[in-house]
Scaffold this active site. Structure first.
Site, mmCIF file in Angstrom:
data_model
loop_
_atom_site.group_PDB
_atom_site.id
_atom_site.type_symbol
_atom_site.label_atom_id
_atom_site.label_comp_id
_atom_site.label_asym_id
_atom_site.label_seq_id
_atom_site.Cartn_x
_atom_site.Cartn_y
_atom_site.Cartn_z
ATOM 1 N N ARG A 1 0.827 -1.198 -0.157
ATOM 2 C CA ARG A 1 -0.008 -0.069 -0.015
ATOM 3 C C ARG A 1 0.964 1.332 -0.037
ATOM 4 O O ARG A 1 0.222 2.295 0.436
ATOM 5 C CB ARG A 1 -1.070 0.114 1.308
ATOM 6 N N LYS B 1 2.289 11.567 -11.276
ATOM 7 C CA LYS B 1 1.453 10.617 -12.134
ATOM 8 C C LYS B 1 2.229 9.430 -12.342
ATOM 9 O O LYS B 1 3.653 9.398 -12.965
ATOM 10 C CB LYS B 1 1.153 11.129 -13.538
ATOM 11 N N GLU C 1 9.821 19.429 -24.466
ATOM 12 C CA GLU C 1 8.892 19.683 -22.999
ATOM 13 C C GLU C 1 9.288 20.744 -22.258
ATOM 14 O O GLU C 1 8.341 21.227 -21.754
ATOM 15 C CB GLU C 1 8.833 18.484 -22.182
ATOM 16 N N LYS D 1 6.211 23.114 -14.229
ATOM 17 C CA LYS D 1 5.234 22.241 -13.606
ATOM 18 C C LYS D 1 4.923 21.886 -12.274
ATOM 19 O O LYS D 1 3.558 21.963 -12.223
ATOM 20 C CB LYS D 1 5.721 20.694 -14.303
ATOM 21 N N GLU E 1 -5.595 16.437 -11.621
ATOM 22 C CA GLU E 1 -5.931 16.939 -13.018
ATOM 23 C C GLU E 1 -7.646 17.027 -13.269
ATOM 24 O O GLU E 1 -8.077 16.223 -14.018
ATOM 25 C CB GLU E 1 -5.385 15.843 -14.009
ATOM 26 N N ARG F 1 -4.335 21.761 -14.720
ATOM 27 C CA ARG F 1 -3.202 20.874 -15.274
ATOM 28 C C ARG F 1 -3.260 20.450 -16.802
ATOM 29 O O ARG F 1 -2.261 20.178 -17.306
ATOM 30 C CB ARG F 1 -3.237 19.494 -14.402
ATOM 31 N N ASN G 1 -0.849 20.029 -21.804
ATOM 32 C CA ASN G 1 -1.157 19.184 -22.967
ATOM 33 C C ASN G 1 -0.928 20.299 -24.181
ATOM 34 O O ASN G 1 -1.175 19.976 -25.322
ATOM 35 C CB ASN G 1 -2.569 18.946 -22.962
ATOM 36 N N HIS H 1 -0.206 18.923 -27.572
ATOM 37 C CA HIS H 1 -0.196 17.353 -27.347
ATOM 38 C C HIS H 1 -1.530 16.920 -28.141
ATOM 39 O O HIS H 1 -1.639 15.670 -28.278
ATOM 40 C CB HIS H 1 -0.344 16.931 -26.076
ATOM 41 N N HIS I 1 -0.298 14.156 -30.365
ATOM 42 C CA HIS I 1 -0.425 12.812 -30.216
ATOM 43 C C HIS I 1 -0.817 12.129 -31.656
ATOM 44 O O HIS I 1 -0.386 11.016 -31.797
ATOM 45 C CB HIS I 1 -1.171 12.699 -29.096
ATOM 46 N N HIS J 1 7.950 11.131 -29.470
ATOM 47 C CA HIS J 1 7.048 11.826 -28.590
ATOM 48 C C HIS J 1 7.390 13.532 -28.784
ATOM 49 O O HIS J 1 6.541 14.449 -28.919
ATOM 50 C CB HIS J 1 6.943 11.573 -27.245
HETATM 51 N N1 LIG Z 1 4.153 10.584 -15.373
HETATM 52 C C1 LIG Z 1 4.317 11.572 -16.238
HETATM 53 O O1 LIG Z 1 3.845 12.705 -15.911
HETATM 54 C C2 LIG Z 1 4.706 11.527 -17.517
HETATM 55 C C3 LIG Z 1 5.087 12.671 -18.434
HETATM 56 C C4 LIG Z 1 5.628 12.552 -19.509
HETATM 57 C C5 LIG Z 1 6.192 11.041 -19.939
HETATM 58 N N2 LIG Z 1 5.682 10.140 -19.289
HETATM 59 C C6 LIG Z 1 6.295 8.632 -19.532
HETATM 60 O O2 LIG Z 1 7.697 8.737 -19.629
HETATM 61 C C7 LIG Z 1 7.903 7.742 -20.905
HETATM 62 C C8 LIG Z 1 9.120 8.441 -21.717
HETATM 63 O O3 LIG Z 1 10.113 8.976 -20.975
HETATM 64 P P1 LIG Z 1 11.636 8.901 -21.592
HETATM 65 O O4 LIG Z 1 11.673 9.484 -22.781
HETATM 66 O O5 LIG Z 1 12.745 9.355 -20.692
HETATM 67 O O6 LIG Z 1 11.650 7.231 -21.993
HETATM 68 P P2 LIG Z 1 12.296 6.142 -21.453
HETATM 69 O O7 LIG Z 1 12.346 5.712 -20.027
HETATM 70 O O8 LIG Z 1 11.939 4.803 -22.362
HETATM 71 O O9 LIG Z 1 13.921 6.109 -21.828
HETATM 72 C C9 LIG Z 1 14.500 6.534 -23.534
HETATM 73 C C10 LIG Z 1 15.466 5.496 -23.700
HETATM 74 O O10 LIG Z 1 16.714 6.267 -22.713
HETATM 75 C C11 LIG Z 1 17.546 5.523 -22.121
HETATM 76 N N3 LIG Z 1 18.338 6.262 -21.143
HETATM 77 C C12 LIG Z 1 17.765 6.537 -20.064
HETATM 78 N N4 LIG Z 1 18.769 7.343 -19.247
HETATM 79 C C13 LIG Z 1 19.902 7.412 -20.128
HETATM 80 C C14 LIG Z 1 20.942 7.962 -20.253
HETATM 81 N N5 LIG Z 1 21.342 8.892 -19.022
HETATM 82 N N6 LIG Z 1 21.725 8.175 -21.004
HETATM 83 C C15 LIG Z 1 21.447 7.358 -22.422
HETATM 84 N N7 LIG Z 1 20.401 6.702 -22.557
HETATM 85 C C16 LIG Z 1 19.370 6.721 -21.315
HETATM 86 C C17 LIG Z 1 16.728 4.376 -21.732
HETATM 87 O O11 LIG Z 1 17.535 3.160 -21.135
HETATM 88 C C18 LIG Z 1 15.744 4.172 -22.860
HETATM 89 O O12 LIG Z 1 16.132 3.333 -23.785
HETATM 90 C C19 LIG Z 1 6.778 7.377 -21.457
HETATM 91 O O13 LIG Z 1 6.486 6.180 -20.884
HETATM 92 C C20 LIG Z 1 5.825 8.501 -20.977
HETATM 93 O O14 LIG Z 1 4.363 7.659 -20.775
HETATM 94 C C21 LIG Z 1 5.196 10.336 -17.887
HETATM 95 ZN ZN LIG Z 2 4.446 15.213 -23.575
#
Ligand SMILES: NC(=O)c1ccc[n+]([C@@H]2O[C@H](COP(=O)([O-])OP(=O)(O)OC[C@H]3O[C@@H](n4cnc5c(N)ncnc54)[C@H](O)[C@@H]3O)[C@@H](O)[C@H]2O)c1
Ligand SMILES: [Zn+2]
Length: 344
Positions: A116, A138, A179, A215, A225, A229, A233, A236, A240, A250
């Site tokens: 939990r 999130k 972003e 943010k 949200e 919030r 977007n 987006h 998207h 993205h």
């Molecule tokens: N929770 C939220 O509010 C929120 C907001 C935006 C995006 N997201 C989520 O975030 C994800 C996208 O994040 P992302 O772009 O970081 O993707 P990711 O976590 O998939 O990372 C992208 C790639 O970079 C690699 N990587 C990580 N750190 C590295 C480093 N220091 N050097 C080299 N490579 C590295 C990872 O291993 C991966 O292969 C999606 O799943 C999306 O849904 C969440």
């Molecule tokens: Zn985004």
């Protein structure tokens, strides 16, 4: 070092070489062990983080988590719960997440639900993770569709080491920069100017701290949200749809989506910064036109988009840099916006 507190419970620290200098965990009694979960690309960094935790006298284990979206599956979560159980983690223990947004989303959910909810510390290692995914509480797993399973829960601490981010490959820099520029456009004209002044060489520490602050301020007001919030977007809605149809990243899709939203803003609010926005994104190496894709598919997705309501497609528009509003946009204006990014 910058310190930004979100909703009074989550502390974001931004600094150069933070992982070498700072305590990883918030000061607290009662921890019997720490579990570090990390993406394979940053397993070495996770070992360093674990060593810092051990120095503080708490036994620490590291587990490498599947990379990317594979790390957000229910199967992966089940295997991770089983591992935490084998380790015998208690309610007073801490889970540390080291990796990009996919890792912090998944580990955030697992930590929020195992027993939990255990205390969580995020160490985002991508720029997108640092300025977006790790901030705001999130958490998410995928279930067919993206992010369908999740809870809102803040990590206790987010440690953003800008030395790690400064070493990112170009493509990952652009992902996060899109972003961060968005954060500036919706909430911090000074951040937009910083990007205009320095382009690709924009100082990492200031960029990240300012984008996080935007943010954090929005989330502070609307954690779950229900209203404001939504301005996060910006770019987006159309972005998207293009991401889905074109299969591009993205960040690239959001850049194109911001050009489209900028054009819709000109039509609806009289926004006068569309050319400025285009020059900025273009100068950062982000795309400002959609690739050659089937426009009918994009329109079909927009018509189905959950952001659509009786007054049209709901989009975030700018009245000015730093002054967003959410509006239903007429089909004619959406058409105009699609034309501007080259979607026939
Ligand atoms: N929770 C939220 O509010 C929120 C907001 C935006 C995006 N997201 C989520 O975030 C994800 C996208 O994040 P992302 O772009 O970081 O993707 P990711 O976590 O998939 O990372 C992208 C790639 O970079 C690699 N990587 C990580 N750190 C590295 C480093 N220091 N050097 C080299 N490579 C590295 C990872 O291993 C991966 O292969 C999606 O799943 C999306 O849904 C969440
Ligand atoms: Zn985004």
């Amino acid at each position: 070092m910058e310190r930004i507190v979100v909703n009074g419970v989550s502390e974001v620290l931004v600094g150069d070489d933070l992982l070498a200098r700072d305590r990883v965990l918030p000061e607290r009694r009662g921890r019997s062990q720490i579990a570090v979960l990390a993406q394979p690309t940053v397993a070495g960094l996770a070992e360093r983080v674990a060593a810092r935790c051990e120095e503080a006298g708490v036994p620490t284990r590291v587990r490498v988590h599947p990379d990317g979206e594979a790390g957000k599956s229910l199967d992966t979560a089940a295997a991770t719960y089983a591992w935490l159980n084998r380790c015998g983690l208690h309610r007073d223990d801490t889970i540390v997440a080291v990796g990009g947004g996919a890792l912090t989303d998944a580990v955030g959910f697992i930590a929020a639900t195992y027993l939990r909810g255990l205390e969580t510390v995020y160490v985002p290692t991508t720029l997108l993770g640092a300025v977006d995914a790790a901030i705001g509480g999130k958490t998410a797993l995928n279930l067919g569709g993206k992010n369908l399973v999740g809870v809102f829960r803040h990590p206790a601490r987010v440690l953003i080491d800008t030395a790690v981010l400064a070493a990112l490959p170009e493509a990952l820099w652009r992902e996060g920069a899109a972003e961060a520029v968005k954060a500036g456009l919706i909430g911090d004209p000074g951040l937009v100017q910083l990007f205009e002044e320095h382009g690709r060489a924009t100082p990492m520490g200031e960029m990240v701290a300012r984008a996080v602050a935007v943010k954090a301020e929005i989330v502070e007001e609307d954690f779950a949200e229900t209203g404001r919030r939504a301005v996060l977007n910006y770019g987006h809605t159309i972005g998207h749809a293009i991401e889905y149809v074109a299969g591009i990243s993205h960040g690239e899709a959001v850049a194109i989506g911001m050009i489209a939203a900028g054009a819709a803003s000109v039509a609806v609010t009289g926004f006068d910064g569309a050319d400025r926005q285009r020059r900025l994104l273009d100068g950062l190496g982000l795309p400002v036109e959609a690739p050659d894709i089937d426009g009918r598919e994009v329109r079909r997705i927009l018509a189905l988009d959950k952001k659509r309501d009786a007054s049209g497609v709901r989009m975030v528009l700018l009245r000015d840099v730093g002054d967003p509003i959410v509006r239903g946009v007429s089909p004619a204006t959406v058409e105009e916006a699609l034309q501007v990014v080259g979607i026939e």
